[in-house]
Design a protein around this motif. Structure first.
Motif, PDB file in Angstrom:
ATOM      1  N   MET A   1       0.854  -1.184   0.000  1.00 59.14           N
ATOM      2  CA  MET A   1       0.000   0.000   0.000  1.00 59.14           C
ATOM      3  C   MET A   1       0.897   1.244   0.000  1.00 59.14           C
ATOM      4  N   MET A   2       0.579   2.197  -0.843  1.00 57.70           N
ATOM      5  CA  MET A   2       1.362   3.426  -0.923  1.00 57.70           C
ATOM      6  C   MET A   2       1.083   4.303   0.288  1.00 57.70           C
ATOM      7  N   THR A   3       2.057   5.138   0.620  1.00 53.31           N
ATOM      8  CA  THR A   3       1.934   6.012   1.779  1.00 53.31           C
ATOM      9  C   THR A   3       0.709   6.915   1.682  1.00 53.31           C
ATOM     10  N   ALA A   4       0.477   7.482   0.518  1.00 55.02           N
ATOM     11  CA  ALA A   4      -0.676   8.373   0.340  1.00 55.02           C
ATOM     12  C   ALA A   4      -1.991   7.631   0.580  1.00 55.02           C
ATOM     13  N   ASP A   5      -2.065   6.391   0.109  1.00 51.23           N
ATOM     14  CA  ASP A   5      -3.267   5.590   0.317  1.00 51.23           C
ATOM     15  C   ASP A   5      -3.474   5.296   1.797  1.00 51.23           C
ATOM     16  N   LEU A   6      -2.386   4.987   2.479  1.00 52.68           N
ATOM     17  CA  LEU A   6      -2.461   4.705   3.913  1.00 52.68           C
ATOM     18  C   LEU A   6      -2.900   5.943   4.684  1.00 52.68           C
ATOM     19  N   LEU A   7      -2.340   7.095   4.339  1.00 47.67           N
ATOM     20  CA  LEU A   7      -2.734   8.332   5.002  1.00 47.67           C
ATOM     21  C   LEU A   7      -4.211   8.641   4.775  1.00 47.67           C
ATOM     22  N   GLU A  12      -9.791   8.848   6.877  1.00 49.07           N
ATOM     23  CA  GLU A  12     -11.200   8.458   6.854  1.00 49.07           C
ATOM     24  C   GLU A  12     -11.590   7.671   8.093  1.00 49.07           C
ATOM     25  N   GLN A  13     -10.699   6.784   8.532  1.00 48.06           N
ATOM     26  CA  GLN A  13     -11.009   5.915   9.663  1.00 48.06           C
ATOM     27  C   GLN A  13     -11.065   6.678  10.979  1.00 48.06           C
ATOM     28  N   HIS A  14     -10.164   7.657  11.164  1.00 50.42           N
ATOM     29  CA  HIS A  14     -10.065   8.343  12.448  1.00 50.42           C
ATOM     30  C   HIS A  14     -10.506   9.811  12.405  1.00 50.42           C
ATOM     31  N   GLN A  15     -10.983  10.253  11.226  1.00 52.79           N
ATOM     32  CA  GLN A  15     -11.440  11.631  11.077  1.00 52.79           C
ATOM     33  C   GLN A  15     -10.359  12.635  11.473  1.00 52.79           C
ATOM     34  N   VAL A  16      -9.116  12.359  11.041  1.00 47.60           N
ATOM     35  CA  VAL A  16      -7.978  13.231  11.290  1.00 47.60           C
ATOM     36  C   VAL A  16      -7.373  13.565   9.935  1.00 47.60           C
ATOM     37  N   PRO A  17      -7.148  14.847   9.650  1.00 44.71           N
ATOM     38  CA  PRO A  17      -6.594  15.208   8.350  1.00 44.71           C
ATOM     39  C   PRO A  17      -5.263  14.504   8.072  1.00 44.71           C
ATOM     40  N   ALA A  18      -5.117  13.991   6.866  1.00 46.91           N
ATOM     41  CA  ALA A  18      -3.890  13.285   6.478  1.00 46.91           C
ATOM     42  C   ALA A  18      -2.676  14.184   6.629  1.00 46.91           C
ATOM     43  N   LEU A  20      -2.146  16.463   8.873  1.00 45.52           N
ATOM     44  CA  LEU A  20      -1.755  16.499  10.285  1.00 45.52           C
ATOM     45  C   LEU A  20      -0.983  15.240  10.644  1.00 45.52           C
ATOM     46  N   ILE A  21      -1.462  14.093  10.202  1.00 40.80           N
ATOM     47  CA  ILE A  21      -0.762  12.830  10.470  1.00 40.80           C
ATOM     48  C   ILE A  21       0.650  12.899   9.901  1.00 40.80           C
ATOM     49  N   MET A  22       0.763  13.404   8.687  1.00 42.16           N
ATOM     50  CA  MET A  22       2.056  13.496   8.029  1.00 42.16           C
ATOM     51  C   MET A  22       2.985  14.449   8.790  1.00 42.16           C
ATOM     52  N   LYS A  23       2.467  15.585   9.240  1.00 41.52           N
ATOM     53  CA  LYS A  23       3.277  16.549   9.992  1.00 41.52           C
ATOM     54  C   LYS A  23       3.768  15.950  11.314  1.00 41.52           C
ATOM     55  N   LEU A  24       2.920  15.179  11.996  1.00 40.14           N
ATOM     56  CA  LEU A  24       3.337  14.548  13.254  1.00 40.14           C
ATOM     57  C   LEU A  24       4.423  13.498  13.009  1.00 40.14           C
ATOM     58  N   ILE A  25       4.297  12.747  11.932  1.00 39.60           N
ATOM     59  CA  ILE A  25       5.326  11.763  11.585  1.00 39.60           C
ATOM     60  C   ILE A  25       6.635  12.474  11.249  1.00 39.60           C
ATOM     61  N   GLU A  26       6.558  13.565  10.477  1.00 41.03           N
ATOM     62  CA  GLU A  26       7.756  14.332  10.131  1.00 41.03           C
ATOM     63  C   GLU A  26       8.437  14.871  11.387  1.00 41.03           C
ATOM     64  N   LEU A  27       7.658  15.349  12.339  1.00 45.21           N
ATOM     65  CA  LEU A  27       8.212  15.852  13.593  1.00 45.21           C
ATOM     66  C   LEU A  27       8.939  14.741  14.336  1.00 45.21           C
ATOM     67  N   GLU A  28       8.308  13.583  14.430  1.00 52.38           N
ATOM     68  CA  GLU A  28       8.936  12.442  15.117  1.00 52.38           C
ATOM     69  C   GLU A  28      10.248  12.069  14.428  1.00 52.38           C
ATOM     70  N   LEU A  29      10.240  12.004  13.108  1.00 58.68           N
ATOM     71  CA  LEU A  29      11.457  11.641  12.375  1.00 58.68           C
ATOM     72  C   LEU A  29      12.547  12.691  12.528  1.00 58.68           C
ATOM     73  N   SER A  30      12.161  13.955  12.614  1.00 56.33           N
ATOM     74  CA  SER A  30      13.163  15.013  12.763  1.00 56.33           C
ATOM     75  C   SER A  30      13.859  14.950  14.115  1.00 56.33           C
ATOM     76  N   MET A  31      13.214  14.370  15.103  1.00 54.10           N
ATOM     77  CA  MET A  31      13.802  14.298  16.437  1.00 54.10           C
ATOM     78  C   MET A  31      14.382  12.910  16.729  1.00 54.10           C
ATOM     79  N   GLU A  32      14.276  12.009  15.777  1.00 48.27           N
ATOM     80  CA  GLU A  32      14.791  10.657  15.945  1.00 48.27           C
ATOM     81  C   GLU A  32      16.296  10.690  16.155  1.00 48.27           C
ATOM     82  N   GLY A  33      16.748   9.928  17.109  1.00 48.13           N
ATOM     83  CA  GLY A  33      18.175   9.833  17.366  1.00 48.13           C
ATOM     84  C   GLY A  33      18.702  10.877  18.331  1.00 48.13           C
TER      85      GLY A  33
END
Length: 86
Positions: A1-7, A12-18, A20-33
């Motif tokens: 499954m492609m990332t865009a499809d998953l987002l 749709e499943q959680h009624q959260v804008p894709a 926002l999900i992407m921005k939270l993941i980017e934040l987590e990755l930026s602070m990784e390590g």
């Protein structure tokens, strides 16, 4: 499954804008390590406070508030019944 499809599916499943999900993941990755993740919660809070109203998310929040009101009313009614039995 492609990332865009998953987002889109998560949106749709959680009624959260894709976005926002992407921005939270980017934040987590930026602070990784980083040994000290100072400010992570403040940055997450800042993201969550932004206006993410897109199309129907405002309606979703209104529906959520209505459900909360009905739960509070139900809880109040149950508390009254409990006090009557006690």
């Amino acid at each position: 499954m492609m990332t865009a499809d998953l987002l889109k599916q998560l949106e749709e499943q959680h009624q959260v804008p894709a976005e926002l999900i992407m921005k939270l993941i980017e934040l987590e990755l930026s602070m990784e390590g980083l040994s000290v993740r100072r400010g992570l919660l403040r940055k997450m809070e800042s993201l969550l406070e932004q206006d993410w109203d897109a199309d129907n998310s405002h309606d979703y929040r209104i529906d959520s508030l209505k459900k909360l009101d009905s739960y509070e009313k139900e809880m109040s009614d149950l508390k009254e019944k409990y006090e009557e039995l006690a």
